[in-house]
Enzyme design. Structure first.
Site, PDB file in Angstrom:
ATOM      1  N   LYS A  54       0.840  -1.206   0.000  1.00 13.58           N
ATOM      2  CA  LYS A  54       0.000   0.000   0.000  1.00 13.58           C
ATOM      3  C   LYS A  54       0.871   1.251   0.000  1.00 13.58           C
ATOM      4  CE  LYS A  54      -3.800  -2.431   2.156  1.00 13.58           C
ATOM      5  NZ  LYS A  54      -4.484  -2.846   3.385  1.00 13.58           N
ATOM      6  N   GLN A  98      -4.666  -1.433   9.532  1.00 12.15           N
ATOM      7  CA  GLN A  98      -4.508  -2.750   8.903  1.00 12.15           C
ATOM      8  C   GLN A  98      -5.130  -3.821   9.795  1.00 12.15           C
ATOM      9  OE1 GLN A  98      -3.193  -3.379   5.771  1.00 12.15           O
ATOM     10  NE2 GLN A  98      -3.838  -5.486   6.123  1.00 12.15           N
ATOM     11  N   ASP A 121     -11.037   3.135   4.218  1.00 10.80           N
ATOM     12  CA  ASP A 121     -11.425   1.716   4.078  1.00 10.80           C
ATOM     13  C   ASP A 121     -12.950   1.559   4.095  1.00 10.80           C
ATOM     14  OD1 ASP A 121      -9.482  -0.136   3.557  1.00 10.80           O
ATOM     15  OD2 ASP A 121      -8.901  -0.425   5.652  1.00 10.80           O
TER      16      ASP A 121
END
Ligand code: NAD
Length: 300
Positions: A54, A98, A121
């Site tokens: 990422k 994460q 997200d």
């Protein structure tokens, strides 16, 4: 005739180029460099790889990324304090935690601490609610990537039978909602579904996200169906496969996404898209520049 293969790598590369230009234009017009903070707690090897992918991807489209690594025994208060600092930081437009988190941390409390305008997200309850009523701000990256793949290859969605295998909060459920929003008739299957094949065989569009190699084999697929394989499974020999038995499914489907090289590259790309869109919206709020005020909300 065997299925055509949907090249996720190529679609992702084209989108990244488009968003690299958008991020450069944003800087030129407003002096804003999109900023993404990636937070990781613990030392899960797969998470380390995802985080580094990422971070690398950010650089390719002009996003400034910052990585925050915490030990596995980080306290919830420490993690939330960091998230609150980043939520207040005007140079950061996206915050990503994460997953999975170490077991002692309350995932709802941690994700709930993210400023909802920086929730790239799309897992904050506010954004989940927006998705449910069709007012999406941050579409969750993996199903958002799947929608882009379907649109890229020109699959008609309205009125078609879509079957989603897998009902997780991060893939299956948002996937089903996005397809519903586009007026597909959607069925959702999961580990307790009895006789999976009776559902999959009806699918014009079959999305599989279960995490089980060879779960879907050719006879379970309607002739001419579009099949998107979200699964990522590493076999004992190290080979990476999806949830579909590719060869037998490809004989029945009209279009199929491979693993690797299908949905995977799209997931990271949609994170970049969400981050640049967040920076555009933040700049529009700050400057009220007419050209940016209408910074578009995603069509999912
Ligand atoms: P998860 O474990 O949270 O959820 C799996 C879902 O599949 C559950 O709803 C479960 O009930 C269902 N399921 C499990 N076994 C089943 C079976 N035999 N029949 C029917 N349904 C079954 O997993 P997840 O996070 O949603 O991920 C699913 C898969 O997608 C995994 O392989 C994961 O690695 C992969 N994934 C890929 C990407 C990508 O970018 N390509 C992103 C996220 C997840």
């Amino acid at each position: 005739m065997p299925a055509s293969i949907i090249d996720g790598q190529a679609v992702a590369a084209a989108m990244r180029e488009q968003y690299r230009l958008r991020s450069a234009a944003l800087f030129e017009q407003t002096g804003t460099t999109p900023g993404l903070a990636v937070i990781m707690a613990g030392d899960d090897p797969a998470s380390r790889i995802y985080v580094s992918k990422k971070i690398q991807a950010c650089a390719s489209v002009g996003i400034a990324s910052r990585k925050f690594l915490f030990p596995a025994d980080v306290t919830q208060a420490e993690l939330i304090r960091q998230i609150e600092d980043l939520s207040a930081d005007p140079g950061i437009h996206g915050i990503l935690v994460q997953l999975p988190l170490p077991k002692h941390l309350d995932i709802k409390a941690v994700l709930g601490a993210i400023d909802r305008d920086k929730d790239v997200d799309g897992f904050h309850l506010y954004n989940v609610g927006g998705l449910v009523i069709g007012e999406t701000v941050f579409p969750p990256c993996t199903p958002y990537g799947v929608m882009h793949l379907l649109d890229h290859v020109g699959v008609e969605i309205a009125g078609r039978n879509a079957v989603v295998v897998g009902a997780s909060n991060i893939v299956g459920k948002p996937m089903a909602l996005m397809l519903m929003q586009r007026e597909a008739t959607v069925s959702v299957c999961h580990a307790r579904t009895r006789d999976l094949a009776q559902f999959t065989i009806l699918a014009d569009i079959l999305i599989v996200a279960a995490g089980c190699p060879n779960l879907i084999v050719g006879p379970m697929v309607k002739s001419g169906a579009v099949v998107i394989d979200v699964g990522i499974n590493r076999l004992p020999g190290g080979k990476l496969v999806g949830d579909c038995d590719f060869d037998s499914v490809a004989k029945r489907a009209s279009l199929i996404s491979p693993v690797p090289g299908g949905v995977g590259p799209m997931t990271v790309t949609m994170l970049l898209v969400n981050t640049i869109a967040a920076a555009e919206r933040a700049a529009a709020r700050r400057t009220a520049a007419p050209s940016l005020r209408s910074a578009d909300l995603p069509a999912v």
